[in-house]
Design a protein around this motif. Structure first.
Motif, mmCIF file in Angstrom:
data_model
loop_
_atom_site.group_PDB
_atom_site.id
_atom_site.type_symbol
_atom_site.label_atom_id
_atom_site.label_comp_id
_atom_site.label_asym_id
_atom_site.label_seq_id
_atom_site.Cartn_x
_atom_site.Cartn_y
_atom_site.Cartn_z
ATOM 1 N N ARG A 77 -30.075 11.648 27.810
ATOM 2 C CA ARG A 77 -28.817 11.554 27.100
ATOM 3 C C ARG A 77 -28.358 10.098 27.132
ATOM 4 N NH1 ARG A 77 -26.300 15.739 28.265
ATOM 5 N NH2 ARG A 77 -24.240 15.178 27.485
ATOM 6 N N VAL A 78 -27.523 9.746 26.189
ATOM 7 C CA VAL A 78 -26.949 8.403 26.182
ATOM 8 C C VAL A 78 -26.096 8.242 27.435
ATOM 9 C CG1 VAL A 78 -25.506 6.784 24.889
ATOM 10 C CG2 VAL A 78 -26.932 8.435 23.649
ATOM 11 N N ALA A 79 -26.110 7.055 27.998
ATOM 12 C CA ALA A 79 -25.321 6.804 29.209
ATOM 13 C C ALA A 79 -23.845 7.081 28.940
ATOM 14 C CB ALA A 79 -25.504 5.359 29.664
ATOM 15 N N PRO A 80 -23.141 7.584 29.929
ATOM 16 C CA PRO A 80 -21.710 7.866 29.749
ATOM 17 C C PRO A 80 -20.880 6.594 29.748
ATOM 18 C CG PRO A 80 -22.341 8.284 32.015
ATOM 19 C CD PRO A 80 -23.614 7.962 31.268
ATOM 20 N N LEU A 81 -19.593 6.748 29.439
ATOM 21 C CA LEU A 81 -18.669 5.623 29.543
ATOM 22 C C LEU A 81 -18.639 5.100 30.974
ATOM 23 C CD1 LEU A 81 -15.601 6.954 27.509
ATOM 24 C CD2 LEU A 81 -17.289 5.267 26.749
ATOM 25 N N PHE A 82 -18.408 3.822 31.106
ATOM 26 C CA PHE A 82 -18.263 3.236 32.432
ATOM 27 C C PHE A 82 -16.997 3.751 33.099
ATOM 28 C CE2 PHE A 82 -21.387 -0.012 31.443
ATOM 29 C CZ PHE A 82 -21.877 -0.351 32.697
ATOM 30 N N SER A 83 -17.079 3.998 34.385
ATOM 31 C CA SER A 83 -15.872 4.241 35.171
ATOM 32 C C SER A 83 -15.252 2.888 35.524
ATOM 33 C CB SER A 83 -16.202 5.001 36.451
ATOM 34 O OG SER A 83 -16.952 4.181 37.333
ATOM 35 N N SER A 84 -14.015 2.898 35.962
ATOM 36 C CA SER A 84 -13.363 1.658 36.383
ATOM 37 C C SER A 84 -14.132 1.001 37.527
ATOM 38 C CB SER A 84 -11.923 1.933 36.809
ATOM 39 O OG SER A 84 -11.161 2.404 35.729
ATOM 40 N N ASP A 85 -14.620 1.819 38.466
ATOM 41 C CA ASP A 85 -15.375 1.263 39.603
ATOM 42 C C ASP A 85 -16.658 0.599 39.134
ATOM 43 O OD1 ASP A 85 -13.461 2.098 41.393
ATOM 44 O OD2 ASP A 85 -14.553 3.894 42.043
ATOM 45 N N GLU A 86 -17.346 1.209 38.168
ATOM 46 C CA GLU A 86 -18.586 0.623 37.650
ATOM 47 C C GLU A 86 -18.308 -0.698 36.944
ATOM 48 O OE1 GLU A 86 -21.742 4.092 36.558
ATOM 49 O OE2 GLU A 86 -19.891 4.090 35.392
ATOM 50 N N ILE A 87 -17.216 -0.756 36.183
ATOM 51 C CA ILE A 87 -16.863 -2.009 35.517
ATOM 52 C C ILE A 87 -16.637 -3.114 36.537
ATOM 53 C CG2 ILE A 87 -15.065 -3.171 34.169
ATOM 54 C CD1 ILE A 87 -14.745 -0.573 32.582
ATOM 55 N N VAL A 88 -15.911 -2.793 37.610
ATOM 56 C CA VAL A 88 -15.643 -3.794 38.647
ATOM 57 C C VAL A 88 -16.945 -4.255 39.288
ATOM 58 C CG1 VAL A 88 -14.603 -4.163 40.915
ATOM 59 C CG2 VAL A 88 -13.287 -3.021 39.110
ATOM 60 N N GLU A 89 -17.852 -3.324 39.592
ATOM 61 C CA GLU A 89 -19.126 -3.690 40.205
ATOM 62 C C GLU A 89 -19.966 -4.561 39.270
ATOM 63 O OE1 GLU A 89 -21.313 -0.410 41.754
ATOM 64 O OE2 GLU A 89 -19.641 0.342 42.939
ATOM 65 N N LEU A 90 -20.004 -4.203 37.992
ATOM 66 C CA LEU A 90 -20.770 -4.997 37.029
ATOM 67 C C LEU A 90 -20.195 -6.403 36.922
ATOM 68 C CD1 LEU A 90 -22.920 -5.336 34.835
ATOM 69 C CD2 LEU A 90 -21.287 -4.351 33.201
ATOM 70 N N MET A 91 -18.878 -6.496 36.834
ATOM 71 C CA MET A 91 -18.262 -7.816 36.725
ATOM 72 C C MET A 91 -18.426 -8.626 38.009
ATOM 73 S SD MET A 91 -17.452 -8.042 33.691
ATOM 74 C CE MET A 91 -17.536 -6.805 32.405
ATOM 75 N N ASP A 92 -18.442 -7.960 39.161
ATOM 76 C CA ASP A 92 -18.732 -8.661 40.413
ATOM 77 C C ASP A 92 -20.114 -9.311 40.350
ATOM 78 O OD1 ASP A 92 -16.315 -8.050 41.571
ATOM 79 O OD2 ASP A 92 -17.080 -6.413 42.820
ATOM 80 N N ALA A 93 -21.091 -8.537 39.854
ATOM 81 C CA ALA A 93 -22.457 -9.058 39.756
ATOM 82 C C ALA A 93 -22.523 -10.222 38.767
ATOM 83 C CB ALA A 93 -23.417 -7.944 39.330
ATOM 84 N N ARG A 94 -21.852 -10.073 37.634
ATOM 85 C CA ARG A 94 -21.841 -11.164 36.655
ATOM 86 C C ARG A 94 -21.148 -12.407 37.225
ATOM 87 N NH1 ARG A 94 -19.915 -9.460 30.772
ATOM 88 N NH2 ARG A 94 -20.799 -11.535 30.363
ATOM 89 N N ASP A 95 -20.115 -12.187 38.030
ATOM 90 C CA ASP A 95 -19.358 -13.306 38.567
ATOM 91 C C ASP A 95 -20.140 -14.068 39.631
ATOM 92 O OD1 ASP A 95 -17.128 -14.921 38.557
ATOM 93 O OD2 ASP A 95 -16.063 -13.740 40.064
ATOM 94 N N VAL A 96 -21.077 -13.403 40.276
ATOM 95 C CA VAL A 96 -21.973 -14.095 41.211
ATOM 96 C C VAL A 96 -22.960 -14.969 40.445
ATOM 97 C CG1 VAL A 96 -23.864 -13.751 42.853
ATOM 98 C CG2 VAL A 96 -21.773 -12.377 43.050
ATOM 99 N N LEU A 97 -23.442 -14.464 39.310
ATOM 100 C CA LEU A 97 -24.567 -15.073 38.604
ATOM 101 C C LEU A 97 -24.145 -16.068 37.527
ATOM 102 C CD1 LEU A 97 -27.648 -15.066 38.136
ATOM 103 C CD2 LEU A 97 -27.289 -13.154 36.554
ATOM 104 N N GLU A 98 -23.242 -15.679 36.659
ATOM 105 C CA GLU A 98 -23.017 -16.464 35.441
ATOM 106 C C GLU A 98 -22.295 -17.788 35.665
ATOM 107 O OE1 GLU A 98 -22.681 -14.664 31.611
ATOM 108 O OE2 GLU A 98 -22.620 -12.656 32.496
ATOM 109 N N PRO A 99 -21.332 -17.900 36.596
ATOM 110 C CA PRO A 99 -20.780 -19.241 36.844
ATOM 111 C C PRO A 99 -21.833 -20.231 37.343
ATOM 112 C CG PRO A 99 -19.262 -17.565 37.627
ATOM 113 C CD PRO A 99 -20.540 -16.858 37.274
ATOM 114 N N GLU A 100 -22.767 -19.761 38.163
ATOM 115 C CA GLU A 100 -23.850 -20.642 38.624
ATOM 116 C C GLU A 100 -24.733 -21.051 37.454
ATOM 117 O OE1 GLU A 100 -26.171 -22.976 41.103
ATOM 118 O OE2 GLU A 100 -24.189 -22.097 41.410
ATOM 119 N N ASN A 101 -25.032 -20.102 36.560
ATOM 120 C CA ASN A 101 -25.792 -20.447 35.359
ATOM 121 C C ASN A 101 -25.059 -21.512 34.549
ATOM 122 O OD1 ASN A 101 -27.968 -18.750 35.768
ATOM 123 N ND2 ASN A 101 -27.146 -17.077 34.545
#
Length: 229
Positions: A77-101
């Motif tokens: 099935r298509v992935a469900p909508l993100f939960s608020s917790d998942e959004i925070v975790e994804l943005m945490d990961a991006r915030d570790v990586l993308e500023p360094e990039n």
């Protein structure tokens, strides 16, 4: 046995699987496939006029990106909508990586990179001003190009691999985050401040502005998700 025939069969199957993958991605982007929608392999095979094998191979690839999920005895099935917790975790990961990039890319930037980043911002703005009801696709494509250009320009293959590993989940967030392009004005402005740091040749500012952008996306996404629910 005909020499090379197995290779041709594998190549042909791979071409079909790639075609199916591309068709499903288009269906995600244009909204024909929505979050949490069941994916029937038989029906997809009929619609795309292929056998089940390339359908299964394409779905397995999409599962690895997080855009589709598979449950035992229930299929894909298509992935469900993100939960608020998942959004925070994804943005945490991006915030570790993308500023360094951004820091590394700015430190080794060129006029060509600056121009290409500017094109993505122009395309972001144009995708909204020329919206015909399908504008979400070119908007997300331009947004993805901006971040990918920065990741590729950082010049570190392992950081790029980490960025690519997040790619499917970022696509899932963009397509199924429940926020559409409601934050477009803010995102375009934030991309602009990152670009100005590149123009100034200031890696520290590029890092800081990318961090501010990811934080802004996080805040707006969580707020919009709460409103949507």
């Amino acid at each position: 046995m005909a020499i090379g025939s197995p290779t041709r069969r594998v190549a042909s199957r791979q071409v079909l699987a790639d075609h199916v993958y591309d068709e499903l991605m288009i269906a995600f982007v244009d909204g024909r496939l929505e979050a949490d929608q069941p994916l029937n392999i038989d029906a997809l095979a009929r619609d795309l006029e292929v056998s089940q094998t390339p359908i299964r191979e394409a779905l397995a690839r999409l599962e690895s990106t997080g855009l589709v999920i598979r449950a035992a005895l229930k299929g894909y099935r298509v992935a469900p909508l993100f939960s608020s917790d998942e959004i925070v975790e994804l943005m945490d990961a991006r915030d570790v990586l993308e500023p360094e990039n951004a820091f590394r890319a700015c430190a080794r930037s060129s006029e060509d990179l600056v121009q290409r980043l500017q094109v993505t911002i122009t395309d972001l703005d144009r995708s909204l001003s020329e919206d015909d009801g399908t504008g979400i696709s070119p908007y997300w494509q331009a947004d993805e190009r901006f971040h990918r250009l920065v990741a590729e320009a950082a010049g570190n293959r392992f950081l790029l691999a980490a960025y690519n590993a997040l790619g499917g989940q970022v696509q899932r967030f963009r397509l199924f985050g429940g926020i559409g392009v409601s934050d477009a004005g803010s995102a375009i402005a934030e991309h602009g401040t990152i670009l100005e740091a590149f123009r100034a040749g200031d890696p520290d500012a590029a890092r800081a502005q990318m961090h501010a952008h990811i934080e802004g996306v996080r805040t707006r996404a969580v707020a919009d998700t709460h409103r949507a629910r």
